[in-house]
Enzyme design. Structure first.
Site, PDB file in Angstrom:
ATOM      1  N   GLY A 152       0.890  -1.131   0.085  1.00 20.39           N
ATOM      2  CA  GLY A 152       0.065   0.019  -0.074  1.00 20.39           C
ATOM      3  C   GLY A 152       0.964   1.051  -0.171  1.00 20.39           C
TER       4      GLY A 152
ATOM      5  N   ARG B 127     -17.394  13.127  12.071  1.00 17.97           N
ATOM      6  CA  ARG B 127     -17.885  11.795  11.810  1.00 17.97           C
ATOM      7  C   ARG B 127     -18.458  11.011  13.006  1.00 17.97           C
ATOM      8  NH1 ARG B 127     -12.578   9.626   8.043  1.00 17.97           N
ATOM      9  NH2 ARG B 127     -13.260  11.145   6.374  1.00 17.97           N
TER      10      ARG B 127
HETATM   11  C1  LIG Z   1     -13.143   3.572   0.962  1.00 21.68           C
HETATM   12  C2  LIG Z   1     -11.918   4.415   1.714  1.00 21.68           C
HETATM   13  C3  LIG Z   1     -11.669   5.530   1.398  1.00 21.68           C
HETATM   14  C4  LIG Z   1     -10.431   6.556   2.054  1.00 21.68           C
HETATM   15  N1  LIG Z   1     -10.151   7.532   1.758  1.00 21.68           N
HETATM   16  C5  LIG Z   1      -9.205   8.212   2.217  1.00 21.68           C
HETATM   17  C6  LIG Z   1      -8.906   9.467   2.076  1.00 21.68           C
HETATM   18  O1  LIG Z   1      -9.475  10.151   1.083  1.00 21.68           O
HETATM   19  N2  LIG Z   1      -7.661  10.202   2.504  1.00 21.68           N
HETATM   20  C7  LIG Z   1      -7.083   9.623   3.456  1.00 21.68           C
HETATM   21  O2  LIG Z   1      -6.078   9.872   3.947  1.00 21.68           O
HETATM   22  N3  LIG Z   1      -7.343   8.166   3.813  1.00 21.68           N
HETATM   23  C8  LIG Z   1      -8.208   7.457   3.340  1.00 21.68           C
HETATM   24  N4  LIG Z   1      -8.771   6.406   3.630  1.00 21.68           N
HETATM   25  C9  LIG Z   1      -7.782   5.445   4.462  1.00 21.68           C
HETATM   26  C10 LIG Z   1      -6.524   4.997   3.735  1.00 21.68           C
HETATM   27  O3  LIG Z   1      -6.879   4.694   2.297  1.00 21.68           O
HETATM   28  C11 LIG Z   1      -5.661   4.089   4.311  1.00 21.68           C
HETATM   29  O4  LIG Z   1      -5.486   4.114   5.798  1.00 21.68           O
HETATM   30  C12 LIG Z   1      -4.345   3.590   3.754  1.00 21.68           C
HETATM   31  O5  LIG Z   1      -4.380   3.587   2.392  1.00 21.68           O
HETATM   32  C13 LIG Z   1      -3.725   2.514   4.360  1.00 21.68           C
HETATM   33  O6  LIG Z   1      -2.502   2.325   3.776  1.00 21.68           O
HETATM   34  P1  LIG Z   1      -1.196   1.254   4.131  1.00 21.68           P
HETATM   35  O7  LIG Z   1      -0.508   1.359   3.281  1.00 21.68           O
HETATM   36  O8  LIG Z   1      -0.852   1.306   5.541  1.00 21.68           O
HETATM   37  O9  LIG Z   1      -1.966  -0.255   3.848  1.00 21.68           O
HETATM   38  P2  LIG Z   1      -2.903  -0.809   2.695  1.00 21.68           P
HETATM   39  O10 LIG Z   1      -2.997   0.051   1.646  1.00 21.68           O
HETATM   40  O11 LIG Z   1      -4.161  -1.422   3.264  1.00 21.68           O
HETATM   41  O12 LIG Z   1      -2.100  -1.944   2.331  1.00 21.68           O
HETATM   42  C14 LIG Z   1      -2.044  -3.290   2.931  1.00 21.68           C
HETATM   43  C15 LIG Z   1      -0.900  -3.949   2.186  1.00 21.68           C
HETATM   44  O13 LIG Z   1      -0.518  -5.174   2.941  1.00 21.68           O
HETATM   45  C16 LIG Z   1      -0.620  -6.427   2.427  1.00 21.68           C
HETATM   46  N5  LIG Z   1      -0.967  -7.251   3.268  1.00 21.68           N
HETATM   47  C17 LIG Z   1      -1.776  -7.380   4.249  1.00 21.68           C
HETATM   48  N6  LIG Z   1      -2.004  -8.457   4.906  1.00 21.68           N
HETATM   49  C18 LIG Z   1      -0.660  -9.171   4.561  1.00 21.68           C
HETATM   50  C19 LIG Z   1      -0.236 -10.543   4.765  1.00 21.68           C
HETATM   51  N7  LIG Z   1      -0.792 -11.202   5.916  1.00 21.68           N
HETATM   52  N8  LIG Z   1       0.682 -11.063   4.238  1.00 21.68           N
HETATM   53  C20 LIG Z   1       1.207 -10.248   3.011  1.00 21.68           C
HETATM   54  N9  LIG Z   1       0.830  -8.940   2.460  1.00 21.68           N
HETATM   55  C21 LIG Z   1      -0.359  -8.738   3.242  1.00 21.68           C
HETATM   56  C22 LIG Z   1      -1.751  -6.341   1.220  1.00 21.68           C
HETATM   57  O14 LIG Z   1      -1.582  -7.088   0.318  1.00 21.68           O
HETATM   58  C23 LIG Z   1      -1.361  -4.701   0.969  1.00 21.68           C
HETATM   59  O15 LIG Z   1      -0.286  -4.655  -0.128  1.00 21.68           O
HETATM   60  C24 LIG Z   1      -9.719   5.592   2.899  1.00 21.68           C
HETATM   61  C25 LIG Z   1      -9.851   4.262   3.040  1.00 21.68           C
HETATM   62  C26 LIG Z   1     -11.177   3.654   2.758  1.00 21.68           C
HETATM   63  C27 LIG Z   1     -11.417   2.156   3.027  1.00 21.68           C
END
Ligand SMILES: Cc1cc2nc3c(=O)[nH]c(=O)nc-3n(C[C@H](O)[C@H](O)[C@H](O)COP(=O)(O)OP(=O)(O)OC[C@H]3O[C@@H](n4cnc5c(N)ncnc54)[C@H](O)[C@@H]3O)c2cc1C
Ligand code: SF4
Ligand code: FES
Lengths: 642, 251
Positions: free
Chosen positions: A42, A330
């Site tokens: 992500g 919210r």
């Molecule tokens: C509909 C929606 C709209 C949103 N809009 C906004 C917004 O406008 N602005 C904002 O700031 N935030 C927003 N958010 C929140 C934000 O999108 C997320 O908090 C953020 O993208 C999380 O990023 P991350 O890199 O931490 O994890 P993620 O993007 O969730 O990535 C997780 C990664 O880990 C991998 N993974 C997970 N578990 C495992 C495992 N056991 N083994 C191997 N790989 C694994 C997955 O494959 C993925 O690649 C929104 C969320 C949602 C649901």
């Protein structure tokens, strides 16, 4: 469990600079001798993997999906905050810091949040340089909007696809490093365990989703960027594969889990329409700028909205909160919607929805103006519900959206297991008890592009690591534990499905227990009841779950079962965490802790701390530790929206 | 809300080496408010309860943005509705008594791994060959020091909206990946940030496309018709121009 946040000394604005200066470095020629595992692609994971590889480390990157570009971050719509003050409307690093701390209801660490606000400006520059097509003004400068109740315009956006564009930027950077050979990419891998050797994280155990192979991967550091755990509720706005597995397995290996009960529930989602429902869709919060929220005054009123006269409608947000009206935060909006439905005033066939009505705005500004503002959202709504918000009020209901809780980390984003780091939504660090809109994307990229490399250099520069290999006992043991667990998951299935339950049936049961008792409003009695009922669901799962197919092949039921098994264990610390936090704060109302007019009452005297849970064994109660929070640069105030 | 009864003919294939065939299933009382993937969930729950193997299919966001879902529905990638992904297709677009044929995206470059689940990693390798601006983290200039006309930025955004689902390839009679590749080349060719590597990028990405076994474009326009994000074939024209110019000047 030792919880030393290792916050650098010095004044708030100098901490990050001082820290970078006093930290150890690894010289460029030596970096290639070190390796890092990054789990998750992500915003947090992709940016971290690319950055570490650019600096010369050998990186192995992992994700569940078939491509790193599909991580859940792709779905974020609204935007990303940064203290650029391009609009000259009074924004500053300190203001973004202050808003984030206050938004989090004074339950996060000052130093971490300040650093986040500091690096926010670099994020925008980085993304622009990558070719992220942010919205522009006619003169060619970057456009901003105000978001989530902020009083300044500091949100950068790319249409309603900001997450997608930022992630594609980071995915581009990652792809470049894959091409250059600095990152080895492992798609369709699920991390099943962290391997700890001599007290340090030295690798992971994964399951290859395509072949079922259980594999070991060795490295000098392990970085988890595995996202949030909202799917513990079964229904949420998270992507289907979002899970707690990686974080939970790290927890079972000794990593503290902080504030697991801090969950954000978003007020404007499309309501549940049937028990076949698989996920919930978010409708942008911006709709509340022009939509008026109401329910019929009479309980169980089945008339069509158009047939309900003005004086029989209750615009409950406007009536209760005259100064903020439909734009209350919210959590307040969510709680009130649930309250109205609990009173029997909900609308739609499930009666679990409230109206969001644009009629007045259309009268005032004209159809064209409203359609220009919200047209694409209205179309998306219509696609899903077959109802046109220009003609009849939208129906909305709150849904689980984001998890502020996560693995406990110090200032360097390292968990209490040396060598194990957590970034993005899977750590707890920046949002306290409530996250502001457009701040999750900012945090993911801050952690990945600008913070983690400093931490890794310092860790590698100050610790001497022995060489390890996957033939070592700790790796062998980890593979065995993972294999045994899969065998145990499948053991009921030999006899066929008769008298058994599917994974989803049990997941829905867990989801309902959590939503009813550990959702927006909580009380001791319900939480204790949930804690009593949870073991029976867990038992039912282990005794009666039916999983078709085998482990050495693509088996999507088995994947879901593994994730559910972890959610079932994790749910316990969520409930316990909610139970021990006897105050209302951030997203949650604790019913025993309310003001005279039924608003949330925070209790700084007893709860100005991070709750950190330690795993104590299968049969043991988890242990609660506390990291006290101190506020030297801001004064905690009570929120009031009346 | 109403409900319909359906007959489904679904491609079942154990693994890449096995022979596959269409199997017939019946499903009753499908709510028309369900999404297509929720309908498949219902089928899978039923198959599981009957002790049969559920149908494997890829999906994740279920919001039309991750690009993970997709199948050929009655001969059309992502089904009969315009500009939606399979996860955003709803059952109200089908009638009681319909027979729906569901097959995986097919192309030389997409091996079927199981049932509807395929391997699209070739698309990632096209991006890896050059679909980015080569900047390291840090040391970039202030965002506002690169002014970009709003219109130009919007055009770039139109191209950048591609979700990498690969439907374009599966619908192309030649199995070409031109729409996908041209979307990325266009986005970066339209922006000042993309200029430095402009020629090299077009050459490298086209070369990788050929290496992966994707076919050539003969202007059949099937890709544009099925693209869930409305990516225009004008991007293909732009890619051709970029490529020709690069080939001529870089030789
Ligand atoms: C509909 C929606 C709209 C949103 N809009 C906004 C917004 O406008 N602005 C904002 O700031 N935030 C927003 N958010 C929140 C934000 O999108 C997320 O908090 C953020 O993208 C999380 O990023 P991350 O890199 O931490 O994890 P993620 O993007 O969730 O990535 C997780 C990664 O880990 C991998 N993974 C997970 N578990 C495992 C495992 N056991 N083994 C191997 N790989 C694994 C997955 O494959 C993925 O690649 C929104 C969320 C949602 C649901
Ligand atoms: S161009 Fe359209 S059809 Fe092709 S991958 Fe992109 S979004 Fe999918
Ligand atoms: S599941 Fe993400 S686009 Fe369909």
């Amino acid at each position: 469990m030792e919880l030393n946040a290792r916050v650098p000394a010095g004044p708030l604005e100098k901490k990050w600079d001082n820290h970078r200066f006093s930290n150890k470095l690894v010289n460029p020629a030596n970096r290639r001798k070190y390796s890092a595992i990054v789990v998750g692609t992500g915003l947090a994971g992709a940016s971290a993997a690319a950055t570490l590889s650019e600096q010369g480390y050998q990186v192995k990157s992992f994700c569940i999906q078939d491509s790193p570009r599909r991580a859940h971050s792709i779905a974020a719509q609204g935007g990303i905050n940064a203290a650029k003050n391009y609009q000259n409307d009074g924004d500053s690093v300190f203001r973004l810091f202050y808003d984030t701390i206050k938004g989090g209801d004074f339950r996060s660490r000052e130093a971490n949040v300040y650093r986040l606000a500091q690096v926010s400006t670099e994020i925008i520059d980085q993304c622009v340089a990558q070719g992220v097509p942010f919205a522009r003004e006619y003169g060619g400068t970057l456009a901003n909007r105000s978001f989530g109740g902020a009083q300044v315009s500091r949100t950068f956006y790319a249409r309603g696809q900001t997450g997608q564009q930022l992630l594609l930027g980071a995915y581009g950077a990652l792809s470049r490093q894959i091409h250059a050979g600095g990152v080895e990419m492992f798609t369709r891998r699920e991390m099943m365990d962290v391997v700890v050797v001599d007290g340090r994280a030295r690798g992971i155990t994964t399951r290859n989703i395509m072949t079922g192979e259980i594999e070991s991967h060795v490295a000098d550091v392990v970085i988890l960027a595995t996202g949030g755990y909202g799917n513990v509720y079964f229904l949420s706005t998270n992507a289907m594969a979002s899970n707690v597995t990686a974080a939970w397995r790290a927890h079972k290996k000794g990593a503290g889990f902080a504030n697991p009960s801090f969950v954000q529930i978003h007020p404007t989602c499309i309501p549940v329409h049937g028990d076949y429902q698989s996920k919930l869709t978010l409708m942008s919060e911006s709709l509340r700028n022009d939509g008026r929220v109401w329910v019929p005054k009479k309980q169980g009123d089945k008339r069509l909205p158009a047939d309900i006269p003005e004086d029989e409608r209750d615009y409950y947000l406007e009536n209760k909160y005259p100064s903020f009206g439909n734009l209350v935060p919210r959590d307040v909006a969510s709680r009130n919607a649930k309250e109205q439905c609990d009173l029997g005033k909900g609308v739609g066939n499930t009666q679990l929805a409230v109206y969001l009505d644009f009629a007045e705005a259309i009268n005032r500004d004209g159809e064209a103006a409203i359609f220009k503002k919200y047209g694409n959202l209205f179309q998306m709504y219509e696609k899903i519900t077959d109802s046109n918000p220009m003609k009849e009020p939208m129906m909305i209901y709150p849904a689980v959206h984001y998890t502020m809780g996560g693995l406990w980390v110090d200032y360097d984003l390292m968990t209490n297991i040396p060598g194990l780091f957590a970034i993005g939504e899977c750590n707890f660090s920046d949002h306290g008890a409530n996250r502001l809109g457009a701040s999750a994307l900012m945090q993911g990229l801050a952690d990945g592009y600008f913070v983690i490399a400093t931490s890794i250099a310092h860790y590698l520069g100050t610790n001497k690591l022995e060489k390890v290999s996957e033939h070592e006992q700790d790796f062998i043991d980890s593979r065995r534990v993972v294999e045994d667990r899969i065998a145990k998951l499948l053991k009921n299935s030999a006899g066929g499905p008769a008298g058994k339950f599917t994974v989803d049936e049990i997941h829905k049961e867990l989801g309902k227990l959590m939503w009813d008792n550990c959702g927006m409003a909580r009380n001791k009695e319900d939480l204790e009841k949930a804690l009593k009922e949870l073991p029976a669901i867990k038992q039912k799962f282990w005794d009666y779950v039916y999983i078709p197919g085998d482990t050495k092949e693509i088996n999507q039921s088995l994947e879901r079962a593994g994730r559910l098994a972890d959610f079932l264990e994790f749910a316990e610390i969520m409930i316990r965490d909610a139970l021990t936090r006897g105050e209302s704060c951030g997203c949650h109302l604790r019913e025993e802790s309310q003001t005279e007019d039924n608003e949330a009452k925070r209790d700084d005297e007893n709860y100005s701390h991070v709750s950190v849970w330690e795993y104590a064994g299968q049969q043991e109660e988890p242990k609660l530790h506390i990291e006290p929070l101190s506020f030297e640069n801001v004064t905690p105030s009570q929120r009031s929206y009346k | 809300m109403s409900s319909i009864n359906l007959t489904l003919k679904i491609w079942r294939q154990q693994n890449s080496d096995a022979l596959g065939q269409l199997e017939t299933y019946t499903l009753d009382a499908i709510h028309t408010d369900m999404s297509f993937l929720e309908m498949l969930d219902v089928l899978n729950e039923k198959l599981t309860k009957e002790g049969q193997d559920p149908v494997a299919f890829d999906h994740d966001c279920r919001e039309g943005i991750c690009g993970m879902c997709g199948a050929i529905i009655d001969g059309v990638a992502h089904g009969p509705e315009k500009e939606v992904t399979l996860c955003q297709l709803h059952m109200r677009h089908f009638k009681d008594g319909d027979t729906i044929v569901i097959e995986p995206f097919r192309s030389r470059a997409y091996p079927v791994k199981r049932d509807l689940l395929i391997d699209r990693s070739a698309l990632d390798r096209i991006i890896q060959s050059g679909g980015y601006v080569s900047v390291n983290t840090g040391g970039t200039v202030d965002g506002n020091s690169i002014p970009i006309p709003s219109q130009q930025s919007e055009l770039a955004m139109d191209a950048a909206a591609c979700i990498g689902c690969g439907a374009c390839v599966a619908s192309c009679p030649n199995g070409a990946a031109m729409l996908f590749t041209s979307a990325k080349v266009s986005q970066l060719a339209l922006l000042p940030q993309g200029q430095v590597e402009r020629k090299q990028r077009a050459l490298a990405m086209v070369e990788q496309m050929d290496k992966e076994g994707f076919g050539n474009c003969t202007n059949a326009k099937e890709c544009e018709a099925v693209c869930p994000k409305g990516i225009s074939i004008r991007n293909i024209a732009r890619l051709n121009k970029e490529y020709l110019f690069a080939a001529m000047t870089e030789g």
